[in-house]
Design an enzyme around this catalytic site. Structure first.
Site, PDB file in Angstrom:
ATOM      1  N   ARG A  90       2.253 -72.822   6.840  1.00 34.20           N
ATOM      2  CA  ARG A  90       2.319 -72.760   5.381  1.00 34.20           C
ATOM      3  C   ARG A  90       1.497 -71.587   4.854  1.00 34.20           C
ATOM      4  O   ARG A  90       0.416 -71.308   5.355  1.00 34.20           O
ATOM      5  CB  ARG A  90       1.779 -74.060   4.777  1.00 34.20           C
ATOM      6  CG  ARG A  90       2.602 -75.288   5.124  1.00 34.20           C
ATOM      7  CD  ARG A  90       2.004 -76.521   4.482  1.00 34.20           C
ATOM      8  NE  ARG A  90       2.784 -77.710   4.785  1.00 34.20           N
ATOM      9  CZ  ARG A  90       2.510 -78.916   4.295  1.00 34.20           C
ATOM     10  NH1 ARG A  90       1.465 -79.075   3.493  1.00 34.20           N
ATOM     11  NH2 ARG A  90       3.257 -79.949   4.601  1.00 34.20           N
ATOM     12  N   ASP A 145      -0.162 -69.610   1.319  1.00 33.34           N
ATOM     13  CA  ASP A 145      -0.653 -69.884  -0.031  1.00 33.34           C
ATOM     14  C   ASP A 145       0.143 -69.103  -1.069  1.00 33.34           C
ATOM     15  O   ASP A 145       0.890 -68.177  -0.750  1.00 33.34           O
ATOM     16  CB  ASP A 145      -2.128 -69.493  -0.143  1.00 33.34           C
ATOM     17  CG  ASP A 145      -3.034 -70.358   0.709  1.00 33.34           C
ATOM     18  OD1 ASP A 145      -2.676 -71.526   0.968  1.00 33.34           O
ATOM     19  OD2 ASP A 145      -4.103 -69.875   1.115  1.00 33.34           O
ATOM     20  N   ARG A 157      -7.975 -64.850   4.921  1.00 32.90           N
ATOM     21  CA  ARG A 157      -8.472 -64.244   3.682  1.00 32.90           C
ATOM     22  C   ARG A 157      -9.999 -64.285   3.599  1.00 32.90           C
ATOM     23  O   ARG A 157     -10.628 -63.359   3.076  1.00 32.90           O
ATOM     24  CB  ARG A 157      -7.840 -64.927   2.475  1.00 32.90           C
ATOM     25  CG  ARG A 157      -6.348 -64.623   2.332  1.00 32.90           C
ATOM     26  CD  ARG A 157      -5.682 -65.523   1.317  1.00 32.90           C
ATOM     27  NE  ARG A 157      -6.294 -65.392   0.002  1.00 32.90           N
ATOM     28  CZ  ARG A 157      -6.097 -66.267  -0.989  1.00 32.90           C
ATOM     29  NH1 ARG A 157      -5.324 -67.334  -0.802  1.00 32.90           N
ATOM     30  NH2 ARG A 157      -6.669 -66.074  -2.149  1.00 32.90           N
TER      31      ARG A 157
END
Length: 271
Positions: free
Chosen positions: A55, A57, A215
């Site tokens: 998945r 973001d 990130r």
């Protein structure tokens, strides 16, 4: 899910993340999974349950996301090129169907993945990027790429990456008895030129990733590149197993889900 599925259809999907609230379906939000599911249900004329390799973001793009779907034998009797064209016609322009594959019954795009790859792009300097504007983090400082490259090597191998995970997600994993350990097989910081623009590319490959992991790694490396932290600091942040020990979370738009590796022969092009 179909009860008489005999194989698995696998889609290789790319998407521009700016227009989506992430991959996973959410009520009232535009998502990659929602758009794909609706398109496949129109095509197959039945409910569809999708599984993805990882998945992403909101705002994160993908070049090679893999999505699997159990199918019946009669559904694979269709002409593949016509199916491909139909899917491209009924999916929005910011989603690209980049390939169709057939796998054995029970194949899972998520659980059969051996490794996943991400690339993060950074544009440095006073001049704002042009073509990379939507896909790179513009950092006005010049960054010390050599120090960043040295620092990131501390993350290679299997470690507890709790310091590089969104706090609420780490807590949920631990409450459910699941591990925050992950194995990073490659981590590199290099200078690249794409479409005539000089960028810094941060490539991270691993068996799996935690929420916001790449990130936060990037945000921490930028602290090193700016000279705010030493290269050795990243190792200490990793060992701390505390989100507060690491750097900020880098913006989503610079991150691209690059690729997934599956066992040899698991995916057969549908032709």
């Amino acid at each position: 899910m179909t009860t008489d599925s005999s194989a698995t259809l696998v889609l290789k999907v790319g998407y521009r993340g700016a227009g989506f609230s992430g991959y996973a379906e959410q009520d009232g939000e535009r998502t990659v999974a929602g758009e794909l599911r609706r398109a496949l249900e129109v095509l197959l004329r039945r409910p569809c349950e999708l599984t993805c390799a990882g998945r992403t973001d909101a705002g994160v793009s993908a070049l090679a996301q893999y999505v699997s779907l159990p199918v019946m034998a009669r559904e694979l009797e269709r002409e593949p090129r016509r199916v491909w064209r139909s899917l491209m016609a009924i999916t929005p322009e910011d989603i690209s169907i980049r390939g169709l594959y057939v796998a054995d019954q029970g194949f899972s795009a998520r659980f059969d993945a051996q490794s996943r790859s991400y690339r993060y792009r950074i544009a440095c300097g006073n001049a704002q990027p042009v073509l990379a504007w939507d896909y790179a983090w513009w950092v006005r400082n010049e960054l010390d790429v050599e120090s960043m490259s040295e620092a990131v090597q501390a993350l290679v191998g299997e470690h507890d990456f709790r310091s590089f995970c969104k706090v609420s997600s780490a807590q949920k994993l631990l409450e459910d008895g699941r591990s925050t350990n992950r194995c990073v097989t490659r981590a590199e910081v290099t200078c690249v030129c794409e479409c005539g623009e000089d960028l810094i590319a941060i490539d991270v490959d691993g068996n799996a990733f935690l929420h916001n992991m790449v990130r936060i790694i990037v945000g921490s490396l930028v602290e090193v590149g700016r000279g705010n932290r030493s290269a050795e600091w990243l190792q200490r942040a990793l060992v701390a197993c505390d989100r507060r020990a690491a750097g900020p979370t880098a913006p989503a738009k610079g991150l691209v889900f690059q690729n997934v590796v599956y066992p040899t022969g698991a995916l057969v092009p549908w032709k």
